[in-house]
Design an enzyme around this catalytic site. Structure first.
Site, PDB file in Angstrom:
ATOM      1  N   GLN A 111      47.691  64.737   3.204  1.00 11.54           N
ATOM      2  CA  GLN A 111      48.178  64.440   4.238  1.00 11.54           C
ATOM      3  C   GLN A 111      47.417  64.813   5.617  1.00 11.54           C
ATOM      4  O   GLN A 111      47.447  64.367   6.734  1.00 11.54           O
ATOM      5  CB  GLN A 111      49.444  65.417   4.471  1.00 11.54           C
ATOM      6  CG  GLN A 111      50.473  65.106   3.673  1.00 11.54           C
ATOM      7  CD  GLN A 111      51.807  66.400   3.750  1.00 11.54           C
ATOM      8  OE1 GLN A 111      52.494  65.905   4.320  1.00 11.54           O
ATOM      9  NE2 GLN A 111      51.395  67.493   3.157  1.00 11.54           N
ATOM     10  N   ASN A 112      45.997  65.486   5.463  1.00  8.64           N
ATOM     11  CA  ASN A 112      45.205  65.503   6.534  1.00  8.64           C
ATOM     12  C   ASN A 112      44.455  64.454   6.992  1.00  8.64           C
ATOM     13  O   ASN A 112      44.232  63.371   6.010  1.00  8.64           O
ATOM     14  CB  ASN A 112      44.485  66.867   6.175  1.00  8.64           C
ATOM     15  CG  ASN A 112      45.119  67.957   5.881  1.00  8.64           C
ATOM     16  OD1 ASN A 112      46.301  68.156   6.091  1.00  8.64           O
ATOM     17  ND2 ASN A 112      44.465  69.020   5.193  1.00  8.64           N
ATOM     18  N   ASP A 114      41.626  64.812   8.845  1.00  6.53           N
ATOM     19  CA  ASP A 114      40.453  65.168   9.296  1.00  6.53           C
ATOM     20  C   ASP A 114      39.175  64.823   8.618  1.00  6.53           C
ATOM     21  O   ASP A 114      38.222  65.005   8.856  1.00  6.53           O
ATOM     22  CB  ASP A 114      40.576  67.027   9.261  1.00  6.53           C
ATOM     23  CG  ASP A 114      40.865  67.427   7.967  1.00  6.53           C
ATOM     24  OD1 ASP A 114      40.724  66.806   6.873  1.00  6.53           O
ATOM     25  OD2 ASP A 114      41.796  68.476   7.884  1.00  6.53           O
ATOM     26  N   HIS A 129      48.202  60.145   5.306  1.00  2.93           N
ATOM     27  CA  HIS A 129      48.622  59.774   6.862  1.00  2.93           C
ATOM     28  C   HIS A 129      47.218  59.153   7.552  1.00  2.93           C
ATOM     29  O   HIS A 129      47.201  59.525   8.890  1.00  2.93           O
ATOM     30  CB  HIS A 129      49.085  61.104   7.263  1.00  2.93           C
ATOM     31  CG  HIS A 129      50.218  61.450   6.835  1.00  2.93           C
ATOM     32  ND1 HIS A 129      50.965  62.646   7.033  1.00  2.93           N
ATOM     33  CD2 HIS A 129      51.190  60.532   6.402  1.00  2.93           C
ATOM     34  CE1 HIS A 129      51.989  62.583   6.200  1.00  2.93           C
ATOM     35  NE2 HIS A 129      52.366  61.368   6.075  1.00  2.93           N
ATOM     36  N   CYS A 137      44.128  48.226  11.907  1.00  6.03           N
ATOM     37  CA  CYS A 137      44.826  46.928  12.450  1.00  6.03           C
ATOM     38  C   CYS A 137      46.413  47.149  11.906  1.00  6.03           C
ATOM     39  O   CYS A 137      46.393  46.802  10.618  1.00  6.03           O
ATOM     40  CB  CYS A 137      44.121  45.706  12.554  1.00  6.03           C
ATOM     41  SG  CYS A 137      45.215  44.347  12.856  1.00  6.03           S
ATOM     42  N   CYS A 140      46.912  43.281  10.138  1.00  5.47           N
ATOM     43  CA  CYS A 140      46.566  42.690   8.878  1.00  5.47           C
ATOM     44  C   CYS A 140      45.968  43.860   7.983  1.00  5.47           C
ATOM     45  O   CYS A 140      45.669  43.679   6.777  1.00  5.47           O
ATOM     46  CB  CYS A 140      45.291  41.839   9.210  1.00  5.47           C
ATOM     47  SG  CYS A 140      43.871  42.668   9.824  1.00  5.47           S
ATOM     48  N   SER A 199      53.865  72.276   3.863  1.00  9.26           N
ATOM     49  CA  SER A 199      55.146  72.754   3.793  1.00  9.26           C
ATOM     50  C   SER A 199      56.048  71.777   2.919  1.00  9.26           C
ATOM     51  O   SER A 199      57.344  71.918   2.781  1.00  9.26           O
ATOM     52  CB  SER A 199      55.611  72.949   5.444  1.00  9.26           C
ATOM     53  OG  SER A 199      55.493  71.528   5.962  1.00  9.26           O
ATOM     54  N   GLU A 228      52.920  80.893   2.141  1.00 10.05           N
ATOM     55  CA  GLU A 228      54.261  81.390   2.188  1.00 10.05           C
ATOM     56  C   GLU A 228      55.296  80.441   1.420  1.00 10.05           C
ATOM     57  O   GLU A 228      54.652  79.340   0.854  1.00 10.05           O
ATOM     58  CB  GLU A 228      54.980  81.439   3.757  1.00 10.05           C
ATOM     59  CG  GLU A 228      54.923  79.948   4.259  1.00 10.05           C
ATOM     60  CD  GLU A 228      55.198  79.700   5.703  1.00 10.05           C
ATOM     61  OE1 GLU A 228      55.533  80.737   6.325  1.00 10.05           O
ATOM     62  OE2 GLU A 228      55.073  78.833   6.243  1.00 10.05           O
TER      63      GLU A 228
HETATM   64  P1  NAD Z   1      52.665  71.878   8.124  1.00 16.07           P
HETATM   65  O1  NAD Z   1      52.093  72.548   9.134  1.00 16.07           O
HETATM   66  O2  NAD Z   1      53.898  71.515   7.851  1.00 16.07           O
HETATM   67  O3  NAD Z   1      52.412  73.203   7.005  1.00 16.07           O
HETATM   68  C1  NAD Z   1      51.339  73.886   6.359  1.00 16.07           C
HETATM   69  C2  NAD Z   1      51.862  74.952   5.490  1.00 16.07           C
HETATM   70  O4  NAD Z   1      50.324  75.440   5.051  1.00 16.07           O
HETATM   71  C3  NAD Z   1      52.445  76.066   5.957  1.00 16.07           C
HETATM   72  O5  NAD Z   1      53.491  76.199   4.889  1.00 16.07           O
HETATM   73  C4  NAD Z   1      51.757  77.347   6.142  1.00 16.07           C
HETATM   74  O6  NAD Z   1      52.317  78.336   6.015  1.00 16.07           O
HETATM   75  C5  NAD Z   1      50.322  76.836   5.045  1.00 16.07           C
HETATM   76  N1  NAD Z   1      49.259  77.457   5.411  1.00 16.07           N
HETATM   77  C6  NAD Z   1      48.532  77.377   6.570  1.00 16.07           C
HETATM   78  N2  NAD Z   1      47.372  77.897   6.401  1.00 16.07           N
HETATM   79  C7  NAD Z   1      47.225  78.325   4.966  1.00 16.07           C
HETATM   80  C8  NAD Z   1      46.068  78.730   4.398  1.00 16.07           C
HETATM   81  N3  NAD Z   1      44.745  79.124   4.740  1.00 16.07           N
HETATM   82  N4  NAD Z   1      46.132  78.693   2.929  1.00 16.07           N
HETATM   83  C9  NAD Z   1      47.333  78.403   2.360  1.00 16.07           C
HETATM   84  N5  NAD Z   1      48.473  78.166   3.201  1.00 16.07           N
HETATM   85  C10 NAD Z   1      48.401  77.796   4.319  1.00 16.07           C
HETATM   86  O7  NAD Z   1      51.823  70.893   7.413  1.00 16.07           O
HETATM   87  P2  NAD Z   1      51.948  69.649   6.375  1.00 16.07           P
HETATM   88  O8  NAD Z   1      52.732  70.067   5.360  1.00 16.07           O
HETATM   89  O9  NAD Z   1      50.726  69.056   5.928  1.00 16.07           O
HETATM   90  O10 NAD Z   1      52.458  68.502   7.238  1.00 16.07           O
HETATM   91  C11 NAD Z   1      52.279  68.349   8.709  1.00 16.07           C
HETATM   92  C12 NAD Z   1      51.771  66.980   8.936  1.00 16.07           C
HETATM   93  O11 NAD Z   1      50.907  67.441  10.144  1.00 16.07           O
HETATM   94  C13 NAD Z   1      50.926  66.140   8.021  1.00 16.07           C
HETATM   95  O12 NAD Z   1      51.547  64.949   8.104  1.00 16.07           O
HETATM   96  C14 NAD Z   1      49.486  66.155   8.505  1.00 16.07           C
HETATM   97  O13 NAD Z   1      49.047  64.832   8.427  1.00 16.07           O
HETATM   98  C15 NAD Z   1      49.352  66.608   9.980  1.00 16.07           C
HETATM   99  N6  NAD Z   1      48.311  67.675  10.235  1.00 16.07           N
HETATM  100  C16 NAD Z   1      47.067  67.310   9.747  1.00 16.07           C
HETATM  101  C17 NAD Z   1      46.023  68.315  10.239  1.00 16.07           C
HETATM  102  C18 NAD Z   1      44.849  68.143   9.768  1.00 16.07           C
HETATM  103  O14 NAD Z   1      44.342  67.001   9.228  1.00 16.07           O
HETATM  104  N7  NAD Z   1      44.129  69.164   9.456  1.00 16.07           N
HETATM  105  C19 NAD Z   1      46.488  69.590  11.020  1.00 16.07           C
HETATM  106  C20 NAD Z   1      47.658  69.522  11.512  1.00 16.07           C
HETATM  107  C21 NAD Z   1      48.679  68.638  11.225  1.00 16.07           C
END
Ligand code: NAD
Length: 265
Positions: A111-112, A114, A129, A137, A140, A199, A228
């Site tokens: 989902q990241n 980065d 994501h 775009c 297309c 999460s 968690e």
């Molecule tokens: P979230 O913030 O909802 O959940 C993150 C989970 O990871 C939490 O349960 C937290 O306790 C746990 N966590 C934090 N640090 C940890 C570690 N070092 N080791 C293990 N667990 C750890 O994130 P999500 O579920 O990915 O959903 C959020 C949305 O935010 C996604 O769509 C994503 O695209 C976006 N997002 C991306 C980035 C990135 O690209 N790095 C950063 C922030 C948000």
């Protein structure tokens, strides 16, 4: 904890098609905050959460205002994206890249936004994501680098005539069809799903573990690594949770796998 790490290592070695799902928790150890963890961007700043839900509508209503925000200075979302582009992978990203090289992990669906899995060397990555390293775009579906972006001439246009946005999928924006299709195919194919640092509340991504394991009787193994317990833990979708940091646990799993593989030679 040691027992669970060894159990995960054995199950990964014995798997036919293991895939990994990752979320923001995977990159907190690279200095990028998550959204919903205890120190998450939204946990500490509710206004940022409200703005995130409006970003896609802003693009549709006024692409110029959207791009002004994206190219804005300190405190804007654009500044956050530029910081994310500078981040470096951590030990967790490298461990997953190693597991792919060993032929154990077949695909990472993240989902990241980065780009850190690719930077660490994983080649089969689905960026569910999107990515802060590209533009897309929506008309297309084509993607490109930042060369089309001229701050004096906003918004940038695609060759097809559509208006370009960041490749990042904003809240309320549909996930590109090619990405949904590939990710679903992987989730249905796998016999082991390792879920790291999410999460698991953002849909449709959160439906992937449920697709892989539609019932308790399903033979697919689902393992979580998270700081968690999550919804997947509470609903019993994951078989077990290894509670802790991905940057510490994933390298231990990779080491345990390498040791066991060597012992069996
Ligand atoms: P979230 O913030 O909802 O959940 C993150 C989970 O990871 C939490 O349960 C937290 O306790 C746990 N966590 C934090 N640090 C940890 C570690 N070092 N080791 C293990 N667990 C750890 O994130 P999500 O579920 O990915 O959903 C959020 C949305 O935010 C996604 O769509 C994503 O695209 C976006 N997002 C991306 C980035 C990135 O690209 N790095 C950063 C922030 C948000």
């Amino acid at each position: 904890m040691r027992e669970l790490i060894d159990r995960a290592a054995i199950e990964l070695i014995n798997s036919r098609y293991a895939i990994v799902l990752t979320g923001a928790g995977m990159s907190t150890e690279s200095g990028i905050p998550d959204f919903r963890g205890p120190k998450g961007i939204w946990t500490t700043n509710k206004e940022a959460e409200a703005k995130a839900y409006e970003r896609y509508e802003l693009f549709l209503r006024s692409p110029q205002a959207y791009w002004e925000e994206m190219l804005g200075g300190e405190g804007t979302h654009g500044a956050f994206y530029r910081e994310v582009r500078k981040a470096e992978p951590n030990t967790g990203h490298y461990a997953l890249a190693e597991l792919e090289k060993l032929g154990i992990v077949k695909c990472v669906i993240t989902q990241n936004i980065d780009g850190l899995h690719r930077k660490a060397g994983t080649s089969n990555v689905i960026e569910y994501h999107g990515s802060v390293h590209k533009l897309r775009c929506p008309s297309c579906g084509s993607r490109c680098g930042f060369e089309v972006l001229a701050p004096e001439k906003l918004p940038p246009y695609c060759q097809c005539g559509g208006v370009m946005k960041y490749d990042v999928v904003h809240f309320k924006e549909p996930i590109p069809f090619d990405v949904i299709e590939q990710a679903e195919r992987e989730a249905l194919e796998c016999d082991l799903m390792l879920i790291c640092g999410t999460s698991a509340v953002v849909y449709p991504f959160a439906s992937l573990p449920r697709a892989a394991k539609p019932s308790y009787a399903s033979s697919t193994t689902v393992i979580e690594i998270n700081a968690e317990p999550t919804q997947l833990t509470h609903e019993g979708i994951s078989d077990y949770l290894i509670q802790g940091k991905t940057g510490e646990i994933l390298p231990q799993i990779a080491d345990s796998i390498k040791m066991k593989v060597q012992q069996n030679r």
